[in-house]
Design a protein around this motif. Sequence first.
Motif, short mmCIF file in Angstrom:
data_model
loop_
_atom_site.label_atom_id
_atom_site.label_comp_id
_atom_site.label_asym_id
_atom_site.label_seq_id
_atom_site.Cartn_x
_atom_site.Cartn_y
_atom_site.Cartn_z
N ILE A 151 7.44 -40.61 -76.69
CA ILE A 151 8.19 -39.80 -75.73
C ILE A 151 7.29 -38.68 -75.20
O ILE A 151 6.91 -37.77 -75.95
N LYS A 152 6.96 -38.75 -73.93
CA LYS A 152 6.06 -37.77 -73.31
C LYS A 152 6.75 -36.93 -72.25
O LYS A 152 6.29 -35.83 -71.93
N ASN A 153 7.83 -37.44 -71.68
CA ASN A 153 8.56 -36.69 -70.67
C ASN A 153 10.05 -37.02 -70.78
O ASN A 153 10.46 -37.89 -71.57
N SER B 197 7.83 -29.78 -77.38
CA SER B 197 9.07 -29.50 -76.68
C SER B 197 9.01 -30.07 -75.26
O SER B 197 7.98 -29.99 -74.59
N ILE B 198 10.12 -30.65 -74.81
CA ILE B 198 10.20 -31.22 -73.47
C ILE B 198 11.41 -30.65 -72.75
O ILE B 198 12.53 -30.65 -73.29
N GLU B 199 11.20 -30.15 -71.54
CA GLU B 199 12.29 -29.65 -70.71
C GLU B 199 12.70 -30.71 -69.70
O GLU B 199 11.87 -31.48 -69.23
N PRO B 200 14.00 -30.78 -69.36
CA PRO B 200 14.41 -31.71 -68.31
C PRO B 200 13.85 -31.28 -66.96
O PRO B 200 13.47 -30.10 -66.78
N ASP B 201 13.77 -32.21 -66.02
CA ASP B 201 13.24 -31.88 -64.69
C ASP B 201 14.10 -30.82 -64.00
O ASP B 201 13.59 -29.97 -63.28
N GLU B 202 15.40 -30.89 -64.23
CA GLU B 202 16.34 -29.89 -63.73
C GLU B 202 17.10 -29.35 -64.92
O GLU B 202 17.42 -30.10 -65.85
N LYS B 203 17.38 -28.05 -64.94
CA LYS B 203 18.07 -27.47 -66.10
C LYS B 203 19.38 -28.20 -66.34
O LYS B 203 20.16 -28.43 -65.42
N LEU B 204 19.63 -28.52 -67.61
CA LEU B 204 20.85 -29.20 -68.01
C LEU B 204 21.63 -28.34 -68.99
O LEU B 204 21.04 -27.65 -69.83
N TYR C 235 17.03 -28.63 -74.37
CA TYR C 235 15.63 -28.97 -74.61
C TYR C 235 15.57 -30.16 -75.57
O TYR C 235 16.49 -30.39 -76.36
N ALA C 236 14.47 -30.89 -75.50
CA ALA C 236 14.21 -31.97 -76.45
C ALA C 236 12.98 -31.60 -77.27
O ALA C 236 12.05 -30.97 -76.77
N VAL C 237 13.00 -31.98 -78.55
CA VAL C 237 11.83 -31.80 -79.41
C VAL C 237 11.51 -33.15 -80.04
O VAL C 237 12.40 -33.83 -80.55
N THR C 238 10.24 -33.52 -79.99
CA THR C 238 9.81 -34.81 -80.50
C THR C 238 8.45 -34.67 -81.17
O THR C 238 7.89 -33.57 -81.22
#
Length: 269
Positions: free
Chosen positions: A140-142, A214-221, A131-134
Amino acid sequence: MNKPLQLFAAITATLAVSWAAAVPAAAQQVDSRLYKVTSSGKLRVCQYPLYYSISFRNPATGEIEGIDADLAKELAKELNAELEIVESSFGTFIADLQADKCDIGMFGIGATMKRGEAVAFTQPYLISGLYAVTRSEGEIKNWADIDQPGRRVAVMLGSYIEPFMRDYLKQAELVVVAPPATREAELVANRADVIMTDFPTAVKVTDEFDWAASIEPDEKLLLTPYSYVVPHGDQIWLNHINLFIDTIKRDGRLKQFAEKNKLGPIVAP
């Protein structure tokens, strides 16, 4: 089956084979940390005290809180032993175990093949992806906004996320944060544009700070099983900890403490 799930299945299968292969050796083992813990009445647990929702030292109380703070107490209770917390980190836990500073590492350690060369992993009790947190008001929006020129992406030194991001990032700058500094502090101080983390930290940071998103990738990484770690060569101790994990899965304690710490969605089956 998608690639992350294939990877998780492969890691789990490899660990299972290694446990099974070591069983005959356990039959001949006469010395074990299990006996030392039960005879001394002391259980030494390595924990990283800056891991939100897992093992985080509350600055107001000085107490370590989180799912592994709770489960370490449960394990000590099962062993009728006094719990002693040994502060460690993702960059030092292997050396700490090998130097016999603690009997077990309990702080959501990602089970990777590289780490498995140095320590023995239990069966998993949690599973998390990346996950990313910004900052919610930032640019950063996506997920596609992260790996761009000029972006500063912070990771924790020694985490399993660090080597992955070294390979993954093509344009953004990787910022490696060494304890006692934290990724969150780098984000607050504007020395990082985004931090790369897992589900526990993403949940905690977005709960505590209204500016965090929190931002999730389009596909789980980087779907990764989280386990406890013990030194190699002590199959009796490893078997006992695996039995403890089986027990708390069956009797509901794992689910109970996961939900208490908002980690219900990542409990391992």
